[in-house]
Design an enzyme around this catalytic site. Structure first.
Site, PDB file in Angstrom:
ATOM      1  N   LYS A  48       0.851  -1.204   0.000  1.00  0.00           N
ATOM      2  CA  LYS A  48       0.000   0.000   0.000  1.00  0.00           C
ATOM      3  C   LYS A  48       0.878   1.243   0.000  1.00  0.00           C
ATOM      4  O   LYS A  48       1.871   1.311   0.741  1.00  0.00           O
ATOM      5  CB  LYS A  48      -0.889  -0.026   1.244  1.00  0.00           C
ATOM      6  CG  LYS A  48      -1.971   1.052   1.280  1.00  0.00           C
ATOM      7  CD  LYS A  48      -2.807   0.936   2.561  1.00  0.00           C
ATOM      8  CE  LYS A  48      -3.984   1.890   2.564  1.00  0.00           C
ATOM      9  NZ  LYS A  48      -4.767   1.792   3.819  1.00  0.00           N
ATOM     10  N   SER A  53      -9.760   2.248   2.896  1.00  0.00           N
ATOM     11  CA  SER A  53      -8.857   2.958   2.003  1.00  0.00           C
ATOM     12  C   SER A  53      -7.963   2.048   1.177  1.00  0.00           C
ATOM     13  O   SER A  53      -7.455   2.450   0.140  1.00  0.00           O
ATOM     14  CB  SER A  53      -7.960   3.900   2.813  1.00  0.00           C
ATOM     15  OG  SER A  53      -7.097   3.143   3.655  1.00  0.00           O
ATOM     16  N   SER A  60      -9.798  -0.300   6.930  1.00  0.00           N
ATOM     17  CA  SER A  60      -9.205  -0.107   5.603  1.00  0.00           C
ATOM     18  C   SER A  60      -8.567  -1.346   5.000  1.00  0.00           C
ATOM     19  O   SER A  60      -8.228  -1.351   3.814  1.00  0.00           O
ATOM     20  CB  SER A  60      -8.157   1.013   5.651  1.00  0.00           C
ATOM     21  OG  SER A  60      -8.807   2.257   5.727  1.00  0.00           O
TER      22      SER A  60
END
Lengths: 502, 529
Positions: free
Chosen positions: B92, B167, B191
């Site tokens: 990420k 997210s 997330s």
């Protein structure tokens, strides 16, 4: 820059009662920074003692320096504070480019040390107790240099440079409670308080304590109230007063300035003030009100600092004797008068005298040598007396030679010069220079006859009972023997010769 | 290597890849290349998944070649290779990496290269896992749809018109689209888990403190946690084992390691375990298809010998509200460092004077997106003098109450269970202008962050009404992450037996982009040096 009106200090004191408060920041001399492994070193090339943590890079986290916590606890203990069993860090949020994260990691409502006091001795021996509100841990900010404007201030500067070497240096901020009742001694007390804090942290070994390097920095709060009123007046905070003299001057100036403002019927503005060493005045800085909102909240990246009682007691056991207590003890042990002792302290030879006594000298002999011989030589050489390199054993040896009558004081002084010049031990120098007190009466009697013959009028005076005149004859004998005669013996022989009973 | 072979390689789990690599049936270079080809085929273009913000082809291939060479040479060095050596992974883009840009999905960090590696990245490197690239996210991990990325949204591989969650939509979509077998995510309020739920993948938020946060760009420090994203429960356990463990650079890092997570995932038994249904985390507000799959999962666990009990966590109803005070409060402070002074974007004000305050203001105005600004403003307000006690202070009290609810619940059950998200993936743009509706996506995942307990989301099947993946969430007491893997692996095998294979086998084939773009075109323009 406008000049503020002031009242004379005496006039101010007639009308008002000053209340002081100090925030003293002490930079700790840990090897690394408060929250990072970057070196804590003064004076290096800008932005070299930094890593990603000090620069506030994305993703970094703080790790608390254990030595800094120990130093903070030691400071707390030396200030007679209570040590919190558990305390937290908080974030003080404000945008400023010397603060890489745009918040300062500090302690807010949970300081590591609180509720202490410090007894301050003023010059006449009066002891004034200053209450300590708290001592808390925090990190220092970077250093900004404003260029292109006037006076190095941010206002009007074209651009600013920032050095983050200092960012993250461990600090302990010591905050006093309001100091009341100092009256006209407020400026003196201010200086003495900061000096005492500086001495304590130096004695603890937790800070280099050099004010000129900003290791110890003082913010001085001053307010005035009319005599007899209990409620405090509005205070000003003079920032970064960074020498002992400046602390005294700044407090004095602010008292005089406040008095003039109050006399004019205007309210004092709550604000920070900048100290100017050159003019010994302050100028208005930032208006500071309770509206300042730093949005403090507990630092979520750090866990609470838990100081077990065992740990605190272990640290307490390592504390050196407090400077004031040590001075009191030494003066009593040595039997010096207040004046004698103050001179010793001011000359900076207390440690040296202590060592010399430990090496076998009496207190008065040690003082005679250090104050009488060495301090003056150090002054001429422009170094601290301790740096001249005089060993306590040397003094003891020299003194013994004098007491044994092998050399006299004048020779001893000469031998000391030889020692300082690196010519060897006192015994070697005496030998090499052929120094020895002449004690054979034969050569002395010849010299006395010559001296009496040279000054017959003096001889008559002595015969007539004016014994103080003998000095002139003794002087002549000493001159003739190049100082090697034993002055006591010379005196005896002169009186004998002239048939005078002493 | 034929296309068929390549297509088979990308569908293998990390555990399967590891086994074949160790047996030298395949090479790491083949595996990495197959994934790079897949990325090139499905990630770019107008209708691409857009899971990646940066592709790290050269370095990934170099690491793969190194692993292959060590294996080929044999001996001690080969024997010492980590189990996952040579298995590629996506990271990420909130996690900093040397040698690749890190943007946090924000314009304010466009082109920024970190001078240091996050601790988890160091651990990936130590295990010699090739890093395929950096995945898309909502800006600074603020969002539940990846639509708040400054670099455009990621699409859900199940339906390209739908959100992949957020997210960490990029990491979940990359794994779901077979662009990577593993990925790292971060989970502040869901997330990792919510994107896992809506993309039919597995995602784990470990116990707070069990994985170092050093190098994860902080949103809310007391809630953030890095965790694994994968297609199987075992794969997450394998990855969790690599990244977990104490880190002296993270003061909130737990001193002791968790138990053997991989062994727990391989145990395959829930007999006699008590599994608690959280009354407050299903029912009203949850899509019917989600509820159905959830009830089926309960039935399967019961059949496997688990005891299903009901627990109540009455204070969970305040979790979302408290979360939206604590998270923005911490974020407002954490994001203060992005000011244009030391790194990243710097914008000068159009009008003089050029003061530092105005440069900071202009930089932040231009560099942050609306959702980030919204949360900074919220947090700044909540921490303000006079409001602190009412907002931040009260929220912290709620947090304590939630922790007590968990304690009481775990006194009755070994593991708690709920749907991961109230709905399946919604359409891109559907909730973009309704922040409150967007925030509600995390209602079931937030309590775990508030209490620091671990949570795992695994695929529970497809909702009847829309045919989209539903996530099942498991929660365990702090440090008991092993229980999640134990129960999760059993439920996964029961469900797959029922479906006749992994859920992702039922995902639509992604059409290769009409023009297969070379990987280089995906490389951030800022990278070109």
């Amino acid at each position: 820059m406008s000049t503020d009106a002031t009242l004379s200090f005496e006039e101010a004191m007639e009308k008002y009662d000053p209340v002081l408060g100090f925030e003293v920041h002490v930079e700790l001399n840990t090897q690394t920074k408060m929250f990072s492994s970057a070196p804590n070193v003064f004076g290096d090339e800008p932005n070299t003692n930094v890593n990603e943590v000090d620069l506030g890079m994305p993703g970094v986290l703080p790790v608390l320096n254990k030595t800094a916590v120990e130093s903070s606890i030691k400071i707390g203990l030396a200030l007679n504070c209570k040590i919190a069993e558990s305390c937290r860090f908080a974030r003080k949020n404000y945008f400023y480019p010397d603060t890489p994260k745009n918040f300062q990691t500090s302690q807010y409502d949970e300081p590591i040390a609180y509720d202490g006091y410090l007894d301050i001795e003023l010059s006449d021996g009066t002891v004034f107790r200053v209450e300590i509100e708290r001592a808390h841990m925090e990190e220092d900010a970077g250093k900004l240099t404003h260029l292109g404007g006037s006076a190095g201030r941010i206002q009007g500067a074209d651009y600013s440079l920032v050095d983050y070497n200092r960012a993250g240096v461990p600090l302990v901020e010591i905050v006093t409670k309001p100091i009341e009742g100092a009256g006209s001694r407020a400026p003196e007390l201010a200086k003495a308080y900061v000096a005492a804090v500086r001495e304590i942290v130096k004695n603890l070994g937790v800070s280099d304590a050099k004010m000129e390097r900003g290791n110890v920095r003082c913010d001085a709060n001053v307010s005035l109230r009319p005599h007899g009123r209990e409620r405090f007046g509005i205070r000003s905070e003079t920032k970064n007063v960074n020498s002992l003299r400046a602390v005294e001057h700044a407090v004095r100036y602010e008292i005089q300035r406040h008095a003039a403002v109050l006399d004019s019927g205007e309210p004092v503005i709550q604000e920070t003030r900048h100290w100017h060493e050159d003019t010994r005045t302050t100028t208005s800085g930032r208006a500071k009100s309770d509206a300042d909102d730093y949005r403090y909240f507990p630092e979520p990246d750090l866990v609470p600092v838990v100081a077990s009682r065992e740990w605190v007691e272990e640290l307490r056991a390592t504390l050196p004797e407090p400077p004031a207590a040590r001075r009191k003890r030494l003066q009593a042990d040595w039997g010096y008068s207040d004046l004698e002792f103050r001179d010793v302290v001011n000359a900076g030879v207390m440690d040296e005298i202590e060592e010399t006594i430990a090496a076998g000298a009496t207190a008065s002999v040690a003082r005679k040598w250090w104050m009488g011989e060495i301090v003056g030589r150090a002054k001429n050489a422009d170094v601290d007396p301790g740096q001249l390199g005089v060993e306590p054993a040397t003094i003891v040896e020299l003194n013994k030679m004098v007491e044994d009558g092998k050399i006299n004081n004048k020779m001893a002084s000469e031998v000391l010069d030889g020692v300082l010049a690196g010519e060897g031990t006192p015994a070697e120098i005496v030998e090499k220079r052929g120094l020895a007190v002449v004690s054979d009466d034969g050569p002395l009697l010849e010299a006395i006859d010559a001296a009496l013959a040279a000054q017959p009028d003096v001889a008559d005076k002595i015969r007539a009972g004016k014994l103080q005149a003998i000095g002139a004859i003794v002087g002549g004998v000493m001159k003739a023997t190049r100082g090697q005669a034993d002055a006591g013996r010379v005196k005896e022989l002169i009186l004998e010769k002239l048939g005078v009973n002493a | 290597m034929t296309d068929t072979n390549s297509n088979q390689l990308i569908r293998l789990s990390a555990a399967q890849l590891a086994e074949k690599l160790a047996a030298r049936e395949i090479t790491s270079v083949e595996v990495v290349q197959a994934h790079l080809d897949r990325i090139a085929a499905v990630d770019g273009g107008d209708r691409g998944v857009h899971a990646f913000l940066h592709v790290n082809a050269e370095e990934a291939l170099a690491v793969a070649a190194e692993v292959d060479a060590i294996r080929a040479a044999g001996g001690a060095a080969a024997a010492e290779l980590h189990e996952l050596a040579g298995v590629p992974i996506a990271v990420k883009d909130l996690i900093v990496t040397v040698g690749q840009p890190t943007t946090a999905g924000s314009k304010i960090l466009e082109g920024w290269h970190s001078p240091y590696d996050a601790t988890v990245v160091q651990r990936l490197r130590a295990a010699k896992m090739p890093i395929l690239g950096k995945t898309n996210l909502d800006e600074f991990a603020m969002g539940s749809s990846t639509e708040h990325s400054a670099y455009g949204p990621t699409r859900n591989p199940w339906d390209l018109d739908r959100i992949p969650g957020g997210s960490g939509g990029g990491s979940a979509a990359a794994v779901a689209a077979f662009e990577a077998p593993l990925a790292l995510g971060t989970d502040t309020g869901g997330s990792i888990r919510q994107p896992g739920a809506v993309t039919g993948t597995v995602g784990v938020k470990p116990t707070y403190g069990s994985v170092s946060r050093y190098g994860a760009i902080a949103m809310a420090s007391s809630l953030d946690q890095i965790g694994p994203v994968s297609r199987t429960v075992l794969d997450s356990a394998l990855l969790h084992q690599v990244i977990g463990g104490h880190d002296p650079f993270d003061s909130t890092s737990l001193p002791d390691p968790l138990g053997d997570l991989v062994a727990a995932a391989r145990l395959g038994n829930v007999d006699g375990m008590k599994i608690g249904i959280v009354k407050e985390l299903h029912g009203e507000g949850y899509q019917a298809g989600v509820e159905n799959r959830f009830n089926e999962a309960l039935e399967l666990l019961k059949q496997a010998g688990a005891e299903i009990v009901e627990v109540s966590c009455p204070n969970f109803q305040y979790a979302l509200g408290a979360y939206y005070l604590i998270m923005p409060s911490e974020a407002s402070s954490n994001l203060a460092k992005f000011d244009g002074v030391r790194y990243g974007l710097r914008v000068l004000p159009e009008e003089p004077p050029l003061t530092i305050e105005r440069v900071m203001g202009a930089t932040r105005a231009a560099g942050f997106g609306d959702e980030v600004k919204r949360r900074i403003i919220l947090g700044t307000y909540a921490l303000s003098a006079g409001y602190y006690d009412a907002y931040y202070g009260s929220a912290q009290k709620v947090r304590t109450l939630i922790q007590r609810d968990f304690e009481a619940a775990f006194a009755k059950a070994d593991v708690l269970i709920s749907p991961t998200a109230p709905t399946t993936a919604f359409k891109l743009g559907e909730k973009l202008n309704d922040p409150l509706a967007m925030y509600l996506n995390d209602v079931a995942t937030i309590p775990a962050n508030m209490a620091g307990v671990p949570g795992l989301s695994l695929p529970g099947g497809l909702a009847d009404e829309d045919g989209l993946p539903v996530g099942i969430q498991l929660l365990a007491p702090a440090r008991e992450d092993a229980r999640l893997y134990r129960v999760g692996a059993v439920l996964e095998s029961l469900l797959e037996a029922k479906w006749g294979g992994p859920l992702l086998d039922r995902a639509p084939e992604l059409a290769a982009s009409p023009v297969v773009e070379p990987v280089e075109t995906l490389v951030d323009a800022q990278e070109a040096k």
